[in-house]
Design an enzyme around this catalytic site. Sequence first.
Site, PDB file in Angstrom:
ATOM      1  N   LYS A 197       8.505  53.345  65.836  1.00 19.33           N
ATOM      2  CA  LYS A 197       8.160  52.044  66.422  1.00 19.33           C
ATOM      3  C   LYS A 197       9.426  51.262  66.778  1.00 19.33           C
ATOM      4  O   LYS A 197      10.491  51.489  66.202  1.00 19.33           O
ATOM      5  CB  LYS A 197       7.310  51.248  65.443  1.00 19.33           C
ATOM      6  CG  LYS A 197       8.010  50.968  64.129  1.00 19.33           C
ATOM      7  CD  LYS A 197       7.300  49.933  63.290  1.00 19.33           C
ATOM      8  CE  LYS A 197       8.171  49.554  62.102  1.00 19.33           C
ATOM      9  NZ  LYS A 197       7.784  48.393  61.366  1.00 19.33           N
ATOM     10  N   LYS A 237      13.646  45.851  64.488  1.00 15.46           N
ATOM     11  CA  LYS A 237      14.826  44.997  64.599  1.00 15.46           C
ATOM     12  C   LYS A 237      16.085  45.760  64.208  1.00 15.46           C
ATOM     13  O   LYS A 237      17.159  45.493  64.723  1.00 15.46           O
ATOM     14  CB  LYS A 237      14.685  43.808  63.650  1.00 15.46           C
ATOM     15  CG  LYS A 237      13.618  42.828  64.042  1.00 15.46           C
ATOM     16  CD  LYS A 237      13.645  41.664  63.051  1.00 15.46           C
ATOM     17  CE  LYS A 237      12.342  40.917  63.041  1.00 15.46           C
ATOM     18  NZ  LYS A 237      11.853  40.641  61.698  1.00 15.46           N
ATOM     19  N   LYS A 242      12.194  52.472  52.456  1.00  9.96           N
ATOM     20  CA  LYS A 242      13.377  51.685  52.065  1.00  9.96           C
ATOM     21  C   LYS A 242      14.215  52.455  51.046  1.00  9.96           C
ATOM     22  O   LYS A 242      15.442  52.425  51.085  1.00  9.96           O
ATOM     23  CB  LYS A 242      12.952  50.329  51.473  1.00  9.96           C
ATOM     24  CG  LYS A 242      12.410  49.349  52.518  1.00  9.96           C
ATOM     25  CD  LYS A 242      13.541  48.606  53.156  1.00  9.96           C
ATOM     26  CE  LYS A 242      13.265  47.655  54.273  1.00  9.96           C
ATOM     27  NZ  LYS A 242      12.000  47.480  54.856  1.00  9.96           N
TER      28      LYS A 242
HETATM   29  P1  AMP Z   1       8.949  42.391  60.820  1.00 11.91           P
HETATM   30  O1  AMP Z   1       9.772  42.502  62.064  1.00 11.91           O
HETATM   31  O2  AMP Z   1       8.927  43.685  60.041  1.00 11.91           O
HETATM   32  O3  AMP Z   1       9.245  41.177  59.994  1.00 11.91           O
HETATM   33  O4  AMP Z   1       7.445  42.251  61.333  1.00 11.91           O
HETATM   34  C1  AMP Z   1       6.923  41.056  61.863  1.00 11.91           C
HETATM   35  C2  AMP Z   1       5.575  41.339  62.507  1.00 11.91           C
HETATM   36  O5  AMP Z   1       5.759  42.130  63.693  1.00 11.91           O
HETATM   37  C3  AMP Z   1       4.610  42.120  61.622  1.00 11.91           C
HETATM   38  O6  AMP Z   1       3.302  41.604  61.826  1.00 11.91           O
HETATM   39  C4  AMP Z   1       4.705  43.530  62.137  1.00 11.91           C
HETATM   40  O7  AMP Z   1       3.492  44.240  61.929  1.00 11.91           O
HETATM   41  C5  AMP Z   1       4.934  43.315  63.639  1.00 11.91           C
HETATM   42  N1  AMP Z   1       5.682  44.441  64.247  1.00 11.91           N
HETATM   43  C6  AMP Z   1       6.972  44.791  63.995  1.00 11.91           C
HETATM   44  N2  AMP Z   1       7.338  45.874  64.754  1.00 11.91           N
HETATM   45  C7  AMP Z   1       6.231  46.211  65.493  1.00 11.91           C
HETATM   46  C8  AMP Z   1       5.959  47.222  66.489  1.00 11.91           C
HETATM   47  N3  AMP Z   1       6.892  48.088  66.912  1.00 11.91           N
HETATM   48  N4  AMP Z   1       4.710  47.258  67.044  1.00 11.91           N
HETATM   49  C9  AMP Z   1       3.762  46.370  66.657  1.00 11.91           C
HETATM   50  N5  AMP Z   1       3.964  45.402  65.739  1.00 11.91           N
HETATM   51  C10 AMP Z   1       5.170  45.303  65.157  1.00 11.91           C
END
Ligand code: AMP
Length: 325
Positions: A189, A192, A107
């Site tokens: 990965k 969003k 970040k």
């Molecule tokens: P976030 O989108 O960062 O709020 O993440 C929400 C959940 O989605 C968390 O448990 C992350 O570990 C999971 N997550 C987000 N992106 C990935 C990805 N590309 N592969 C696997 N898990 C993900």
Amino acid sequence: MSGIRPTGFLHLGNYFGAIRNYVKMQEDFDCYFMVADLHSLTTHPDTKQLKANVHRVLAENIACGLDPDKVALYCQSHVYETAELYLYLNMLAYTGELEKTVTFKDKVRQNPDNINAGLLTYPVLMSADILLHRARYVPVGKDQEQHLEFARTYVNRFNHRYGVVFPEPYAFNYNQELVKVPSLDGSGKMSKSENQMATLFLADEDEVIRKKVMKTKTDQGPTILNSPKPDYIENIFGLMKLVSAEEVMAKFETDYDNCTIRYGDMKKQLAEDMVNFIAPIRNKINAILNDEPFLKDVMEKGAVKARISAKATMKLVREAIGLNY
Ligand code: AMP
């Protein structure tokens, strides 16, 4: 216990890394799932969009199969006890450790003008979310492993200093290994916020899904029998494994090994399997989003359930610390 930030449309990584486990866990455990709106403030979003984004995450979770009657599905900011526990845990959190967090360093690199204390203490707030329900199992993707280590560190420091209140929480996945869904362009990965064309969103229209999948990088194909796969080809197989039938996967594996694979056909197959996977979820999301009173009701009921658990924990916490005069 787990949460997802309302920072944009949910994607395949969120589904396979997190939500798929939520949906299974609701049958086996007392579950608390929240929309992490407070966490999203660390990156200074336009807060006028928050309401719509919170509604979207809720609708997306429900469309994926989460049942608000079986779990506590709530919004983080509705459970005020979170902020109190966050404050106590901050006294047990050392800044030197937090500065070394991979997500914090990322970040800082991305937004050098917004290195706020909330960003630094993100793992502390996340620990408060988890410990508030004295949770043991935290279904998250691989990217969250380090944050779970922090939560265990704070549990141990708290229990050691004030008396045992919390169990150690661990990242949880039904398939043993934590999942990382790669981006379609093979660089890191799916996420969003990064390259939208390399991420498959649960709200993507059929044609958009096809276009994104067909654009993935391939090459001329292998020329030596049973050769190892380059990363970007491995990614395509990895994505196929998530949504395609086993025999379909097996056919392309065999074609690859004997050098007869046609990547165009493989991508067409993957695109159709993705469409078949995503379209029903997308249609449900749209239907739920249109029902605002339902979403409000879900959040209210979820907050009531979450606060019962949070209040019980905070009573133990205050007594353990000695704040019970
Ligand atoms: P976030 O989108 O960062 O709020 O993440 C929400 C959940 O989605 C968390 O448990 C992350 O570990 C999971 N997550 C987000 N992106 C990935 C990805 N590309 N592969 C696997 N898990 C993900």
